[in-house]
Motif scaffolding. Sequence first.
Motif, PDB file in Angstrom:
ATOM      1  N   VAL A 121      48.044  42.374  30.497  1.00  8.35           N
ATOM      2  CA  VAL A 121      48.981  42.809  31.408  1.00  8.35           C
ATOM      3  C   VAL A 121      49.652  41.616  32.142  1.00  8.35           C
ATOM      4  O   VAL A 121      48.908  41.035  32.759  1.00  8.35           O
ATOM      5  CB  VAL A 121      48.276  43.878  32.368  1.00  8.35           C
ATOM      6  CG1 VAL A 121      49.294  44.256  33.185  1.00  8.35           C
ATOM      7  CG2 VAL A 121      47.969  44.907  31.575  1.00  8.35           C
ATOM      8  N   VAL A 122      50.843  41.682  32.010  1.00 13.44           N
ATOM      9  CA  VAL A 122      51.744  40.418  32.714  1.00 13.44           C
ATOM     10  C   VAL A 122      53.026  40.987  33.393  1.00 13.44           C
ATOM     11  O   VAL A 122      53.775  40.359  34.134  1.00 13.44           O
ATOM     12  CB  VAL A 122      52.087  39.384  31.785  1.00 13.44           C
ATOM     13  CG1 VAL A 122      51.083  38.635  31.269  1.00 13.44           C
ATOM     14  CG2 VAL A 122      53.257  39.956  30.739  1.00 13.44           C
ATOM     15  N   ASP A 123      53.056  42.579  33.175  1.00 17.13           N
ATOM     16  CA  ASP A 123      54.220  43.041  33.588  1.00 17.13           C
ATOM     17  C   ASP A 123      54.004  44.708  34.207  1.00 17.13           C
ATOM     18  O   ASP A 123      53.085  44.999  33.640  1.00 17.13           O
ATOM     19  CB  ASP A 123      55.432  43.011  32.786  1.00 17.13           C
ATOM     20  CG  ASP A 123      56.707  43.580  33.100  1.00 17.13           C
ATOM     21  OD1 ASP A 123      57.005  44.654  33.634  1.00 17.13           O
ATOM     22  OD2 ASP A 123      57.668  42.534  33.179  1.00 17.13           O
ATOM     23  N   ALA A 124      54.510  45.110  35.451  1.00 18.20           N
ATOM     24  CA  ALA A 124      54.075  46.398  35.898  1.00 18.20           C
ATOM     25  C   ALA A 124      54.654  47.460  34.727  1.00 18.20           C
ATOM     26  O   ALA A 124      54.081  48.423  35.167  1.00 18.20           O
ATOM     27  CB  ALA A 124      54.878  46.691  37.049  1.00 18.20           C
ATOM     28  N   TYR A 125      55.528  47.198  33.973  1.00 17.06           N
ATOM     29  CA  TYR A 125      55.968  48.088  32.799  1.00 17.06           C
ATOM     30  C   TYR A 125      54.672  48.415  32.139  1.00 17.06           C
ATOM     31  O   TYR A 125      54.682  49.502  31.416  1.00 17.06           O
ATOM     32  CB  TYR A 125      57.190  47.218  31.925  1.00 17.06           C
ATOM     33  CG  TYR A 125      57.658  48.407  30.898  1.00 17.06           C
ATOM     34  CD1 TYR A 125      58.336  49.179  31.042  1.00 17.06           C
ATOM     35  CD2 TYR A 125      56.847  48.197  29.606  1.00 17.06           C
ATOM     36  CE1 TYR A 125      58.997  49.828  30.034  1.00 17.06           C
ATOM     37  CE2 TYR A 125      57.556  48.830  28.431  1.00 17.06           C
ATOM     38  CZ  TYR A 125      58.440  49.641  28.772  1.00 17.06           C
ATOM     39  OH  TYR A 125      58.666  50.817  27.490  1.00 17.06           O
ATOM     40  N   GLN A 126      53.957  47.465  31.924  1.00 14.02           N
ATOM     41  CA  GLN A 126      52.692  48.077  30.927  1.00 14.02           C
ATOM     42  C   GLN A 126      51.585  48.774  31.592  1.00 14.02           C
ATOM     43  O   GLN A 126      51.199  49.366  30.793  1.00 14.02           O
ATOM     44  CB  GLN A 126      51.815  46.437  30.712  1.00 14.02           C
ATOM     45  CG  GLN A 126      52.592  45.483  29.799  1.00 14.02           C
ATOM     46  CD  GLN A 126      52.131  44.180  29.612  1.00 14.02           C
ATOM     47  OE1 GLN A 126      52.230  43.346  30.509  1.00 14.02           O
ATOM     48  NE2 GLN A 126      51.435  43.948  28.673  1.00 14.02           N
ATOM     49  N   ASP A 152      50.556  41.652  43.159  1.00 12.63           N
ATOM     50  CA  ASP A 152      51.529  42.747  42.900  1.00 12.63           C
ATOM     51  C   ASP A 152      51.018  43.990  41.645  1.00 12.63           C
ATOM     52  O   ASP A 152      51.448  44.980  41.885  1.00 12.63           O
ATOM     53  CB  ASP A 152      52.894  42.232  42.437  1.00 12.63           C
ATOM     54  CG  ASP A 152      53.573  41.393  43.396  1.00 12.63           C
ATOM     55  OD1 ASP A 152      53.249  41.638  44.639  1.00 12.63           O
ATOM     56  OD2 ASP A 152      54.349  40.551  43.070  1.00 12.63           O
ATOM     57  N   LEU A 153      50.350  43.363  40.937  1.00 15.97           N
ATOM     58  CA  LEU A 153      49.880  44.377  39.793  1.00 15.97           C
ATOM     59  C   LEU A 153      48.766  45.118  40.475  1.00 15.97           C
ATOM     60  O   LEU A 153      48.652  46.428  39.984  1.00 15.97           O
ATOM     61  CB  LEU A 153      49.450  43.581  38.517  1.00 15.97           C
ATOM     62  CG  LEU A 153      50.440  42.886  37.784  1.00 15.97           C
ATOM     63  CD1 LEU A 153      50.089  42.094  36.679  1.00 15.97           C
ATOM     64  CD2 LEU A 153      51.578  44.065  37.020  1.00 15.97           C
ATOM     65  N   LEU A 154      47.935  44.591  41.370  1.00 20.77           N
ATOM     66  CA  LEU A 154      46.795  45.487  41.889  1.00 20.77           C
ATOM     67  C   LEU A 154      47.401  46.536  42.494  1.00 20.77           C
ATOM     68  O   LEU A 154      47.142  47.626  42.289  1.00 20.77           O
ATOM     69  CB  LEU A 154      45.901  44.746  42.635  1.00 20.77           C
ATOM     70  CG  LEU A 154      44.754  43.692  41.873  1.00 20.77           C
ATOM     71  CD1 LEU A 154      44.427  42.615  43.031  1.00 20.77           C
ATOM     72  CD2 LEU A 154      43.752  44.701  41.191  1.00 20.77           C
ATOM     73  N   ASP A 155      48.327  46.060  43.245  1.00 23.59           N
ATOM     74  CA  ASP A 155      49.127  47.199  44.168  1.00 23.59           C
ATOM     75  C   ASP A 155      49.887  48.142  43.339  1.00 23.59           C
ATOM     76  O   ASP A 155      49.800  49.494  43.470  1.00 23.59           O
ATOM     77  CB  ASP A 155      50.193  46.796  45.062  1.00 23.59           C
ATOM     78  CG  ASP A 155      49.429  45.666  46.241  1.00 23.59           C
ATOM     79  OD1 ASP A 155      48.256  46.007  46.590  1.00 23.59           O
ATOM     80  OD2 ASP A 155      50.174  45.148  46.899  1.00 23.59           O
ATOM     81  N   ALA A 156      50.685  47.729  42.450  1.00 19.49           N
ATOM     82  CA  ALA A 156      51.180  48.828  41.635  1.00 19.49           C
ATOM     83  C   ALA A 156      50.042  49.612  40.850  1.00 19.49           C
ATOM     84  O   ALA A 156      50.745  51.034  40.645  1.00 19.49           O
ATOM     85  CB  ALA A 156      52.144  47.944  40.555  1.00 19.49           C
ATOM     86  N   ALA A 157      49.056  48.985  40.478  1.00 27.38           N
ATOM     87  CA  ALA A 157      48.254  50.069  39.722  1.00 27.38           C
ATOM     88  C   ALA A 157      47.664  51.039  40.460  1.00 27.38           C
ATOM     89  O   ALA A 157      47.608  52.237  40.140  1.00 27.38           O
ATOM     90  CB  ALA A 157      47.171  49.267  39.078  1.00 27.38           C
ATOM     91  N   ARG A 158      47.384  50.771  41.918  1.00 29.57           N
ATOM     92  CA  ARG A 158      46.968  51.681  42.832  1.00 29.57           C
ATOM     93  C   ARG A 158      48.047  52.556  43.083  1.00 29.57           C
ATOM     94  O   ARG A 158      47.555  54.054  43.071  1.00 29.57           O
ATOM     95  CB  ARG A 158      46.698  50.882  44.119  1.00 29.57           C
ATOM     96  CG  ARG A 158      46.108  51.950  45.106  1.00 29.57           C
ATOM     97  CD  ARG A 158      46.189  51.385  46.584  1.00 29.57           C
ATOM     98  NE  ARG A 158      47.619  50.828  46.803  1.00 29.57           N
ATOM     99  CZ  ARG A 158      48.079  49.691  47.446  1.00 29.57           C
ATOM    100  NH1 ARG A 158      47.092  48.998  47.823  1.00 29.57           N
ATOM    101  NH2 ARG A 158      49.279  49.651  47.674  1.00 29.57           N
TER     102      ARG A 158
END
Length: 275
Positions: A121-126, A152-158
Amino acid sequence: MATILDQILADTRALVAERKALTPTAALERRSAFRAPTLSLARALRRPDGPATIAECKRASPSEGVIRREYAPADIARSYKQAAAAALSVLTEPTHFQGSLDHLAQVRAAVDLPLLRKDFVVDAYQLIEARAYGADAVLLIAAALDPAEMTDLLDAARDLGLGVLVEVHADAEVDGFDLDRVGVLGVNSRDLQTFEVDLGRAERIFARLPERIVRVAESGIRTADDAARLRGYGADAFLVGTHFMRQPDPGRALAAFRRETALALADASRQPATP
């Protein structure tokens, strides 16, 4: 010199750009799975009856080549559930692991266990893809992300209701992100450059973690003795893929692994303490 991880990440970024052009975020968000409640990976891995197992569905890997020619993810998932897997990991990376998001959707339709989308995973789209195809959690690899990207990805996943398994391969990687944001951390014992396995890496890294973090041992786990050793280092769960995928019946292999691990742990508990 570029490593296999560098190549995988380059291929992943190119594929993500293609998928973004073909399938807008809005189309993913219209899938029914995107709105479904998610299951807690962390809760599933904290088991009072001993260490949990995340059983993996994968067809191939860069280090092993094709592992399972006859690959039916839904059937494998059902056999894993019958053998008391705590959660399932599904490879979705297509180029190097021969995975797909369709495999994830097939497994989601087959079982009601927590599902981990295992990819680079390298992009919030994923993350939106993961949610739309039925994942409850995603893998974030510390070696593939800088600290800002990880945050950023941790926050987006949450925000999407997704759990996260943060994976590290080296002791120094633990210093590259905020542990307060992490609920589940996996130590991959396979070196990404040499592909050699060092189970002792888990001992060093697990010892640094706060008790609240769920500890997952990944890669190179082939025997009950390996599992017992890692449990002694503090592992709450094991992620096992290749070993099960090589067996005629992966579910039966999981059942045998759990049984033999319980025996190995019982035997270890009876051994006299080292003075």
